[in-house]
Write an enzyme that holds these catalytic residues in place. Structure first.
Site, PDB file in Angstrom:
ATOM      1  CD  GLN A   2      76.185  93.121 -30.740  1.00 46.94           C
ATOM      2  OE1 GLN A   2      77.406  93.015 -30.643  1.00 46.94           O
ATOM      3  NE2 GLN A   2      75.597  94.247 -31.166  1.00 46.94           N
ATOM      4  CG  HIS A  54      79.932  88.344 -31.683  1.00 46.14           C
ATOM      5  ND1 HIS A  54      79.710  89.422 -32.502  1.00 46.14           N
ATOM      6  CD2 HIS A  54      79.877  88.822 -30.413  1.00 46.14           C
ATOM      7  CE1 HIS A  54      79.536  90.511 -31.767  1.00 46.14           C
ATOM      8  NE2 HIS A  54      79.637  90.174 -30.496  1.00 46.14           N
ATOM      9  CD  GLU A  69      81.671  90.326 -27.165  1.00 41.86           C
ATOM     10  OE1 GLU A  69      82.134  91.450 -27.400  1.00 41.86           O
ATOM     11  OE2 GLU A  69      80.576  89.957 -27.607  1.00 41.86           O
ATOM     12  NE  ARG A  75      72.683  95.633 -36.831  1.00 41.66           N
ATOM     13  CZ  ARG A  75      73.778  96.051 -37.482  1.00 41.66           C
ATOM     14  NH1 ARG A  75      74.918  96.226 -36.806  1.00 41.66           N
ATOM     15  NH2 ARG A  75      73.743  96.294 -38.768  1.00 41.66           N
TER      16      ARG A  75
END
Length: 259
Positions: A51, A53, A68, A146
């Site tokens: 995945q 982001h 993250e 994804r």
């Protein structure tokens, strides 16, 4: 507690999964005073999807940027994390690899050990393997695209994923270990993460000028009024670092937004 197909029915102490539930994530919902950050524990028994982001700069209306980081708490022998690619590839190559599943072979898999730290800027293609317990600090966003999900019956998002993905190798400066990084684990454009033993020193105290989260890994952190406390497995919000009492703290993570 959030159920996931890749979660665990048995969690490490101090957590306990409800009977028959596969818990993959434990979220600490951001309070209204600190909505920018989300802190989680992650527990894996299977691979997570490949995945990516978006960032604040390329998120569309209704999407939220997400940077993250991961701190590995425990790793079974051979456990690994996929972050970035071994080589630079064309978008067509990555999209075709996502469709036929060979994208796994193009990703760089990093063997994980307790104490490893990984910072993932938005756009970093990644996957988490089985056998891991992690702390994840992230921008408070559930925008996930994804590319590949091992045949699970979940939606893929190839068009948006390819629009935001960085198709380069993962920079070495974004990974390390607690031993190498010391107290300052992550100092990124969206948040910082520090690991302290006992009471924060003057450098850390001067860095945290506003609201923060304290995540005890060992010992206890409380507010100075004594009305709130957190132990291992919990997370405490505070309006400032001076509001916290670290007298019973042994090992604590501190995090706050930086932008």
């Amino acid at each position: 507690m959030v159920e996931k197909v890749w979660g665990r029915e048995t969690l490490p102490p101090p957590f306990k999964a409800p009977d028959g539930k596969r818990i993959g994530e434990i979220w600490f919902e951001p309070p209204a005073q600190l909505p920018q950050l989300l802190v989680k524990y992650l527990f894996t028994s299977e691979k997570l999807s490949v995945q990516v982001h978006p960032g604040n700069h390329n998120a569309l209306s209704g999407e939220n940027g997400k940077e993250e980081c991961w701190l590995v708490l425990d790793a079974e022998p051979g456990a690994s994390l996929a972050i970035g690619f071994d080589d630079t590839h064309s978008p067509d190559t990555i999209e075709q690899a996502a469709r036929d599943g060979s994208i796994e072979d193009l990703l760089t898999w990093h063997e994980a050990r307790a104490g490893d730290v990984f910072y993932l800027p938005a756009g970093t293609v990644h996957a988490i393997g089985p056998g891991l317990s992690l702390v994840e600090v992230q921008q408070a966003s559930d925008t996930t695209f994804r590319l590949y999900d091992y045949g699970r019956p979940r939606e893929l998002h190839l068009e948006r994923a390819m629009a935001v993905a960085d198709l380069q190798p993962y920079p070495r400066r974004h990974k390390g270990s607690v031993a190498e990084r010391g107290e300052a684990l992550i100092d990124g454009p969206r948040f910082r993460l520090d690991r302290i033993e006992g009471k924060p020193d003057a450098r850390v105290s001067s860095t945290y000028k506003g609201a923060l989260f304290a995540l005890p890994l060992k010992g206890e952190v409380s507010d100075k009024s004594g009305s709130m406390r957190a132990v291992a497995g919990e997370c405490l919000y505070a309006p400032g670092i001076d509001a916290l009492d670290f007298a019973a703290a042994e090992l604590t993570l501190l995090t706050c937004p930086t932008g």
